[in-house]
Design a protein around this motif. Structure first.
Motif, PDB file in Angstrom:
ATOM      1  N   LEU A  14       0.820  -1.214   0.000  1.00  0.00           N
ATOM      2  CA  LEU A  14       0.000   0.000   0.000  1.00  0.00           C
ATOM      3  C   LEU A  14       0.857   1.270   0.000  1.00  0.00           C
ATOM      4  O   LEU A  14       0.426   2.315  -0.515  1.00  0.00           O
ATOM      5  CB  LEU A  14      -0.927  -0.004   1.215  1.00  0.00           C
ATOM      6  CG  LEU A  14      -2.001  -1.104   1.215  1.00  0.00           C
ATOM      7  CD1 LEU A  14      -2.717  -1.145   2.559  1.00  0.00           C
ATOM      8  CD2 LEU A  14      -3.006  -0.884   0.089  1.00  0.00           C
ATOM      9  N   TYR A  28      -0.307   3.856  -2.916  1.00  0.00           N
ATOM     10  CA  TYR A  28      -0.951   5.122  -2.540  1.00  0.00           C
ATOM     11  C   TYR A  28       0.067   6.113  -1.993  1.00  0.00           C
ATOM     12  O   TYR A  28      -0.062   6.638  -0.898  1.00  0.00           O
ATOM     13  CB  TYR A  28      -2.053   4.860  -1.513  1.00  0.00           C
ATOM     14  CG  TYR A  28      -3.135   3.950  -2.036  1.00  0.00           C
ATOM     15  CD1 TYR A  28      -3.982   4.368  -3.052  1.00  0.00           C
ATOM     16  CD2 TYR A  28      -3.284   2.654  -1.541  1.00  0.00           C
ATOM     17  CE1 TYR A  28      -4.973   3.526  -3.546  1.00  0.00           C
ATOM     18  CE2 TYR A  28      -4.270   1.806  -2.026  1.00  0.00           C
ATOM     19  CZ  TYR A  28      -5.103   2.254  -3.037  1.00  0.00           C
ATOM     20  OH  TYR A  28      -6.080   1.432  -3.534  1.00  0.00           O
ATOM     21  N   ILE A  63      -1.931   6.658   2.613  1.00  0.00           N
ATOM     22  CA  ILE A  63      -2.735   5.467   2.327  1.00  0.00           C
ATOM     23  C   ILE A  63      -4.199   5.727   2.655  1.00  0.00           C
ATOM     24  O   ILE A  63      -5.104   5.369   1.888  1.00  0.00           O
ATOM     25  CB  ILE A  63      -2.204   4.260   3.136  1.00  0.00           C
ATOM     26  CG1 ILE A  63      -0.809   3.853   2.646  1.00  0.00           C
ATOM     27  CG2 ILE A  63      -3.163   3.078   3.038  1.00  0.00           C
ATOM     28  CD1 ILE A  63      -0.125   2.803   3.500  1.00  0.00           C
ATOM     29  N   SER A  85       5.570   1.945   6.474  1.00  0.00           N
ATOM     30  CA  SER A  85       5.030   2.465   5.214  1.00  0.00           C
ATOM     31  C   SER A  85       5.604   3.840   4.886  1.00  0.00           C
ATOM     32  O   SER A  85       5.679   4.226   3.716  1.00  0.00           O
ATOM     33  CB  SER A  85       3.497   2.529   5.278  1.00  0.00           C
ATOM     34  OG  SER A  85       3.065   3.419   6.296  1.00  0.00           O
TER      35      SER A  85
END
Length: 470
Positions: free
Chosen positions: A118, A122, A138, A303
């Protein structure tokens, strides 16, 4: 003084509740769902993850390679949590807590796989046009703009949760305990001079001075930005893990007869129902709670770093990302646990972390406390380097690149403050903000898990045809 004690108790109580059953079901329950729904990706696709790490397919506009992203994430997660955190888990939950750290590692790998995928799917950009990733992007891009308040919530929690509260605190304590004595602290002319100026006691003045030195070293690296952080992490991580592995290997060989007993205790006490279901649940929760501070799976920090990768293939980045928990929670935490259970004493009063680990290594290896201190310094400093980028990314999302610079300065100065706070407060603050970061991260990851499954199927259809990594 009474006010300070009340604040610490209140903070600890809130953290204990929030990081109990709520965090356990969110991270472990959510991780199990992701593990099952992804067809056990963390076990089935582990060889592909190693291959993806070695393929070197980085062609996008990011700032670092996938390997550097992983090294930076591991540099953050392989910190004092792998030593002090494991020791705290053993003191609070016994050997059985380590089994639940292993469970957390397996499901954490599945969670980090989703986070890695992700983070590329995104990605966003800051006001300077630089690509960035993280839970905030995200949520906003994956779930839609109407979810932006949830993204803002994560970013606020992220600014505080990544301030290296426990690392600065425990590193200061370890340095003082290893290289000074109470008699020297009380009789030092320099400390007395500083205390006369500041009004602090000698010990408090020493902690402030150590905190200032730590802050200075961190500043040299983090003010150079993400590229300097990644370069330092890429050099530091293999070195410190290798040295630590050799130390524990020496302890295992020297005490080989007790290894079987240690393994038996880990498994038997993980499912010990003699003291009642409440005790069993408590052990599981303690193990999962410590693991959350070790591998960061489901917290959202990974992330942020993987979103800065030059990689353009989401699945490949997810495969690389899921190696993180295997290294920190799987390998390094196990090494720590075995060393402490073979040579240490976990029957101590209060919340004890690094002190327990230092005692174990000191008794097992000649000069072991100094060797471990070297590793601890590397572990703690590497975490601070990466965490500064996490926090500044959250600040950039909220305030823009120019104002986010002030956050970096505040991060550096905070290391001095956290060097002197009580350990109970440090542990409570870490746990509390991590739980607040986990809520939006896990909600977003679970909500978008169908998207991850879809791109995973497409990717591995290509893998069957010999096109993996392309």
């Amino acid at each position: 003084m009474l006010c300070e004690i009340s604040i610490v108790k209140a903070l600890t109580s809130v953290a204990d509740w929030l990081c109990g059953y709520p965090l356990f079901f969110l991270l472990i329950g959510g991780g199990i769902y992701l593990f099952v729904s992804s067809s056990m990706v963390s076990l089935r696709r582990l060889p592909h993850a190693v291959k993806a790490l070695r393929s070197g397919d980085d062609v996008g506009k990011g700032q670092i390679t996938s390997a550097q992203a992983l090294a930076s994430v591991v540099a953050a997660t392989i910190g004092l949590g792998n030593i002090a955190g494991v020791a705290i888990a053993l003191v609070m939950g016994g050997p059985g807590a380590i089994f639940w750290m292993w469970v957390s590692a397996v499901v954490g790998m599945a969670t980090k796989y989703h986070e890695g995928v992700l983070s590329i799917m995104y990605r966003g950009a800051d006001d300077a046009g630089q690509q960035r990733g993280g839970t905030m992007y995200i949520i906003e891009k994956g779930l839609g703009h109407k979810w932006r308040p949830f993204a803002v919530f994560f970013a606020i929690a992220g600014m505080f949760g990544t301030m290296c509260i426990m690392n600065a605190n425990q590193l200061t304590e370890a340095l003082i305990a290893t290289f000074t004595t109470p008699k020297w602290v009380e009789g030092s002319g320099l400390l007395t001079f500083v205390s006369n100026i500041t009004g602090f006691e000698n010990l408090m003045s020493l902690k402030v001075m150590v905190g200032l030195i730590i802050a200075l070293v961190v500043a040299v690296v983090v003010l150079g930005g993400i590229r300097r952080i990644a370069k330092v992490a890429s050099l530091l991580v293999p070195f410190m893990v290798g040295i630590y592995f050799l130390m524990v290997l020496y302890i295992i060989i020297s005490n080989f007869g007790g290894v079987h007993t240690v393994i038996v205790r880990i498994f038997s006490e993980a499912f010990n129902l003699k003291a009642g279901f409440g005790a069993f649940a408590g052990i599981a929760i303690i193990g999962a709670r410590r693991a959350a501070l070790v591998n960061d799976a489901g917290i959202g920090t990974a992330s942020i770093m993987h979103g800065a990768s030059r990689n353009i293939n989401p699945v490949r980045e997810g495969l690389v990302a899921m190696l993180g928990p295997a290294i920190d929670s799987g390998l390094v935490c196990t090494l720590t646990a075995i060393a402490i259970l073979l040579c240490g004493n976990i029957e101590v009063e209060g919340v004890k972390g690094l002190e327990v680990a230092m005692s174990a290594f000191s008794s097992a290896i000649p000069g072991g406390e100094y060797l471990l201190m070297m590793v601890v310094i590397c572990f703690a400093m590497s975490s601070m380097f990466s965490y500064s980028y996490y926090g500044s990314s959250c600040a950039t999302y909220l305030f823009g690149t120019k104002r986010a610079r002030w956050y970096v300065y505040a991060f550096i100065l905070s290391l001095v403050v956290f060097a002197v706070v009580p350990l109970e407060a440090a542990v409570g603050m870490c746990d509390l903000f991590y739980a607040l970061m986990a809520l939006p991260t896990m909600v977003a990851v679970i909500a978008l898990s169908g998207k991850v499954r879809a791109v995973t199927r497409i990717y591995f259809k290509g893998a069957i045809k010999g096109k993996i990594g392309k």
